[in-house]
Design a protein around this motif. Structure first.
Motif, PDB file in Angstrom:
ATOM      1  N   SER A   1       0.824  -1.215   0.000  1.00  0.00           N
ATOM      2  CA  SER A   1       0.000   0.000   0.000  1.00  0.00           C
ATOM      3  C   SER A   1       0.856   1.261   0.000  1.00  0.00           C
ATOM      4  O   SER A   1       0.322   2.371   0.054  1.00  0.00           O
ATOM      5  CB  SER A   1      -0.931   0.007   1.219  1.00  0.00           C
ATOM      6  OG  SER A   1      -0.177  -0.024   2.418  1.00  0.00           O
ATOM      7  N   GLN A   2       2.186   1.105  -0.077  1.00  0.00           N
ATOM      8  CA  GLN A   2       3.070   2.270  -0.115  1.00  0.00           C
ATOM      9  C   GLN A   2       3.003   2.937  -1.494  1.00  0.00           C
ATOM     10  O   GLN A   2       3.053   2.269  -2.523  1.00  0.00           O
ATOM     11  CB  GLN A   2       4.511   1.848   0.197  1.00  0.00           C
ATOM     12  CG  GLN A   2       4.685   1.242   1.584  1.00  0.00           C
ATOM     13  CD  GLN A   2       4.186   2.165   2.685  1.00  0.00           C
ATOM     14  OE1 GLN A   2       4.540   3.345   2.717  1.00  0.00           O
ATOM     15  NE2 GLN A   2       3.358   1.641   3.574  1.00  0.00           N
ATOM     16  N   ARG A   3       2.892   4.254  -1.501  1.00  0.00           N
ATOM     17  CA  ARG A   3       2.662   4.983  -2.746  1.00  0.00           C
ATOM     18  C   ARG A   3       3.757   4.729  -3.786  1.00  0.00           C
ATOM     19  O   ARG A   3       3.462   4.644  -4.983  1.00  0.00           O
ATOM     20  CB  ARG A   3       2.540   6.486  -2.454  1.00  0.00           C
ATOM     21  CG  ARG A   3       2.277   7.356  -3.672  1.00  0.00           C
ATOM     22  CD  ARG A   3       0.942   7.018  -4.345  1.00  0.00           C
ATOM     23  NE  ARG A   3      -0.179   7.332  -3.516  1.00  0.00           N
ATOM     24  CZ  ARG A   3      -0.816   8.505  -3.493  1.00  0.00           C
ATOM     25  NH1 ARG A   3      -0.398   9.490  -4.278  1.00  0.00           N
ATOM     26  NH2 ARG A   3      -1.862   8.688  -2.713  1.00  0.00           N
ATOM     27  N   ALA A   4       5.009   4.614  -3.357  1.00  0.00           N
ATOM     28  CA  ALA A   4       6.087   4.396  -4.331  1.00  0.00           C
ATOM     29  C   ALA A   4       5.878   3.092  -5.094  1.00  0.00           C
ATOM     30  O   ALA A   4       6.081   3.045  -6.317  1.00  0.00           O
ATOM     31  CB  ALA A   4       7.443   4.402  -3.636  1.00  0.00           C
ATOM     32  N   GLN A   5       5.477   2.040  -4.405  1.00  0.00           N
ATOM     33  CA  GLN A   5       5.231   0.762  -5.076  1.00  0.00           C
ATOM     34  C   GLN A   5       3.992   0.845  -5.961  1.00  0.00           C
ATOM     35  O   GLN A   5       3.986   0.349  -7.096  1.00  0.00           O
ATOM     36  CB  GLN A   5       5.076  -0.366  -4.047  1.00  0.00           C
ATOM     37  CG  GLN A   5       6.365  -0.718  -3.331  1.00  0.00           C
ATOM     38  CD  GLN A   5       6.246  -1.991  -2.502  1.00  0.00           C
ATOM     39  OE1 GLN A   5       5.519  -2.900  -2.844  1.00  0.00           O
ATOM     40  NE2 GLN A   5       6.980  -2.036  -1.398  1.00  0.00           N
ATOM     41  N   ILE A   6       2.940   1.468  -5.454  1.00  0.00           N
ATOM     42  CA  ILE A   6       1.719   1.595  -6.245  1.00  0.00           C
ATOM     43  C   ILE A   6       1.990   2.366  -7.538  1.00  0.00           C
ATOM     44  O   ILE A   6       1.604   1.933  -8.633  1.00  0.00           O
ATOM     45  CB  ILE A   6       0.614   2.299  -5.429  1.00  0.00           C
ATOM     46  CG1 ILE A   6       0.150   1.400  -4.279  1.00  0.00           C
ATOM     47  CG2 ILE A   6      -0.571   2.661  -6.320  1.00  0.00           C
ATOM     48  CD1 ILE A   6      -0.826   2.066  -3.335  1.00  0.00           C
ATOM     49  N   ASP A   7       2.666   3.509  -7.429  1.00  0.00           N
ATOM     50  CA  ASP A   7       2.917   4.321  -8.619  1.00  0.00           C
ATOM     51  C   ASP A   7       3.831   3.608  -9.612  1.00  0.00           C
ATOM     52  O   ASP A   7       3.669   3.765 -10.838  1.00  0.00           O
ATOM     53  CB  ASP A   7       3.508   5.676  -8.222  1.00  0.00           C
ATOM     54  CG  ASP A   7       2.463   6.610  -7.624  1.00  0.00           C
ATOM     55  OD1 ASP A   7       1.254   6.365  -7.814  1.00  0.00           O
ATOM     56  OD2 ASP A   7       2.855   7.578  -6.948  1.00  0.00           O
ATOM     57  N   ASP A   8       4.774   2.836  -9.104  1.00  0.00           N
ATOM     58  CA  ASP A   8       5.619   2.040 -10.007  1.00  0.00           C
ATOM     59  C   ASP A   8       4.762   1.084 -10.822  1.00  0.00           C
ATOM     60  O   ASP A   8       4.969   0.935 -12.039  1.00  0.00           O
ATOM     61  CB  ASP A   8       6.651   1.251  -9.194  1.00  0.00           C
ATOM     62  CG  ASP A   8       7.388   0.244 -10.051  1.00  0.00           C
ATOM     63  OD1 ASP A   8       8.183   0.669 -10.904  1.00  0.00           O
ATOM     64  OD2 ASP A   8       7.141  -0.978  -9.885  1.00  0.00           O
ATOM     65  N   ARG A   9       3.794   0.428 -10.179  1.00  0.00           N
ATOM     66  CA  ARG A   9       2.945  -0.523 -10.890  1.00  0.00           C
ATOM     67  C   ARG A   9       1.962   0.198 -11.819  1.00  0.00           C
ATOM     68  O   ARG A   9       1.741  -0.230 -12.953  1.00  0.00           O
ATOM     69  CB  ARG A   9       2.148  -1.373  -9.904  1.00  0.00           C
ATOM     70  CG  ARG A   9       2.831  -2.528  -9.182  1.00  0.00           C
ATOM     71  CD  ARG A   9       4.244  -2.373  -8.795  1.00  0.00           C
ATOM     72  NE  ARG A   9       4.666  -3.330  -7.774  1.00  0.00           N
ATOM     73  CZ  ARG A   9       5.776  -3.222  -7.090  1.00  0.00           C
ATOM     74  NH1 ARG A   9       6.602  -2.177  -7.299  1.00  0.00           N
ATOM     75  NH2 ARG A   9       6.112  -4.133  -6.190  1.00  0.00           N
TER      76      ARG A   9
ATOM     77  N   ASN B   1       9.407 -12.969  -6.874  1.00  0.00           N
ATOM     78  CA  ASN B   1      10.371 -12.278  -6.012  1.00  0.00           C
ATOM     79  C   ASN B   1      11.011 -11.132  -6.792  1.00  0.00           C
ATOM     80  O   ASN B   1      11.483 -11.325  -7.916  1.00  0.00           O
ATOM     81  CB  ASN B   1      11.467 -13.252  -5.550  1.00  0.00           C
ATOM     82  CG  ASN B   1      11.007 -14.145  -4.423  1.00  0.00           C
ATOM     83  OD1 ASN B   1      10.051 -13.839  -3.718  1.00  0.00           O
ATOM     84  ND2 ASN B   1      11.685 -15.274  -4.247  1.00  0.00           N
ATOM     85  N   LEU B   2      11.036  -9.952  -6.197  1.00  0.00           N
ATOM     86  CA  LEU B   2      11.614  -8.775  -6.845  1.00  0.00           C
ATOM     87  C   LEU B   2      12.955  -8.435  -6.207  1.00  0.00           C
ATOM     88  O   LEU B   2      13.101  -8.520  -4.990  1.00  0.00           O
ATOM     89  CB  LEU B   2      10.676  -7.569  -6.709  1.00  0.00           C
ATOM     90  CG  LEU B   2       9.257  -7.721  -7.276  1.00  0.00           C
ATOM     91  CD1 LEU B   2       8.461  -6.457  -7.022  1.00  0.00           C
ATOM     92  CD2 LEU B   2       9.301  -8.052  -8.765  1.00  0.00           C
ATOM     93  N   SER B   3      13.892  -8.009  -7.032  1.00  0.00           N
ATOM     94  CA  SER B   3      15.179  -7.562  -6.489  1.00  0.00           C
ATOM     95  C   SER B   3      15.052  -6.187  -5.857  1.00  0.00           C
ATOM     96  O   SER B   3      15.823  -5.826  -4.970  1.00  0.00           O
ATOM     97  CB  SER B   3      16.240  -7.540  -7.599  1.00  0.00           C
ATOM     98  OG  SER B   3      15.812  -6.760  -8.695  1.00  0.00           O
ATOM     99  N   ASN B   4      14.057  -5.414  -6.304  1.00  0.00           N
ATOM    100  CA  ASN B   4      13.783  -4.081  -5.767  1.00  0.00           C
ATOM    101  C   ASN B   4      12.275  -3.925  -5.676  1.00  0.00           C
ATOM    102  O   ASN B   4      11.584  -3.948  -6.697  1.00  0.00           O
ATOM    103  CB  ASN B   4      14.391  -3.008  -6.679  1.00  0.00           C
ATOM    104  CG  ASN B   4      14.059  -1.591  -6.247  1.00  0.00           C
ATOM    105  OD1 ASN B   4      13.400  -1.377  -5.223  1.00  0.00           O
ATOM    106  ND2 ASN B   4      14.478  -0.613  -7.032  1.00  0.00           N
ATOM    107  N   GLN B   5      11.741  -3.757  -4.468  1.00  0.00           N
ATOM    108  CA  GLN B   5      10.295  -3.714  -4.296  1.00  0.00           C
ATOM    109  C   GLN B   5       9.650  -2.505  -4.977  1.00  0.00           C
ATOM    110  O   GLN B   5       8.431  -2.484  -5.169  1.00  0.00           O
ATOM    111  CB  GLN B   5       9.944  -3.716  -2.796  1.00  0.00           C
ATOM    112  CG  GLN B   5      10.301  -5.000  -2.077  1.00  0.00           C
ATOM    113  CD  GLN B   5       9.623  -6.221  -2.677  1.00  0.00           C
ATOM    114  OE1 GLN B   5       8.485  -6.175  -3.097  1.00  0.00           O
ATOM    115  NE2 GLN B   5      10.342  -7.343  -2.720  1.00  0.00           N
TER     116      GLN B   5
END
Length: 273
Positions: free
Chosen positions: A11-19, A248-252
């Motif tokens: 739910s972190q914005r950085a991960q959401i915006d990346d997707r 599995n991601l090397s960078n979340q």
């Protein structure tokens, strides 16, 4: 067949915006215990609304995997593990409420693996442990209705790959989530068994975790890098179900491995059409 772009993140914005920059068809939220504090739950609620506001309507909320150092096991008995039991109970009901409020889906694990034997040993036998798990899942299924699904494990409590166990699962009319790697590992790398399981459960599967594996341990590999025969898997999938790449991601904050898996499966589907 159309291959959906399904991406997973927190739910972190950085991960959401990346997707979201890749315009996914499906977004699955990874959650943990911090999402179920009052502030955390509000943050999660608003994150779901944010993803919806960006045009993604197919959203899945994955129940937290851990409670402290242990997995959030359905089969853990209340008498011996009251805090764990209560955590699973309360967080599941919170997810159901959120899913109903915002018209999304929540996903609950039928079991995990590492500590499952410890919990099974609290019952007279495996059949009694399985029945306790089904009783609890039945209750969650009734509460969640069309907003809840249950995922397979690498443990004898709720595994796909055994036709008799699958018949029992089907008899409960659960909405199912199918993790390809979990079934493949349970079957010790048997592709024919995986395809048979996919076909047997197909009509009740509403969501897939598409992930490769060498068939021995929980390795969560990008598609095309393990031993799963994806050419054989594709025709076995329910075309009405959603799916995500649980890699599995090397960078979340960079979902490249998920995108690479999508590109691989899309090419394969085009070659088969």
């Amino acid at each position: 067949m159309k291959i959906l772009l399904g991406l997973k993140g927190s739910s972190q914005r950085a991960q959401i915006d990346d997707r979201l920059q890749h315009h996914p068809d499906v977004y699955e939220f990874y959650t943990d215990a911090s999402d179920f504090t009052p502030n955390g739950y509000q943050h999660l609620y608003e994150a779901v609304q944010y993803v919806q506001s960006r045009g993604v309507s197919r959203i899945v909320l994955h129940h937290p995997m851990k409670f402290g150092a242990t997995h959030a096991e359905i089969v853990a008995p209340e008498k011996q593990f009251p805090e764990l039991y209560r955590f699973v109970e309360e967080t599941t009901m919170q997810l159901i409420d959120l899913a109903k409020d915002l018209d999304v889906q929540c996903l609950i694990h039928g079991a995990y693996a590492q500590e499952t034997t410890k919990y099974i040993d609290c019952y007279p036998n495996l059949v009694a442990a399985q029945q306790a798990a089904f009783d609890r899942l039945d209750r969650f299924a009734k509460a969640g209705g069309s907003h809840i699904m249950f995922e397979n494990s690498i443990a004898p409590v709720f595994a796909y790959g055994d036709p008799a166990m699958e018949d029992e699962i089907l008899s409960h009319h659960y909405r199912l989530a199918f993790d390809t790697s979990h079934c493949f590992i349970w079957l010790h790398g048997n592709n024919q068994g995986l395809q048979k399981s996919l076909r047997h459960l197909k009509d009740q599967i509403v969501h897939y975790h598409l992930v490769d594996s060498m068939g021995q341990t929980h390795d969560s590999l990008p598609l095309g890098t393990g031993k799963i025969d994806w050419r054989g898997v594709l025709p076995c999938l329910n075309p009405d179900a959603t799916s995500i790449y649980e890699i599995n991601l090397s960078n979340q904050e960079d979902c490249q491995e998920q995108l690479q898996s999508h590109a691989y499966l899309t090419r394969l589907a085009q070659a088969l059409d």
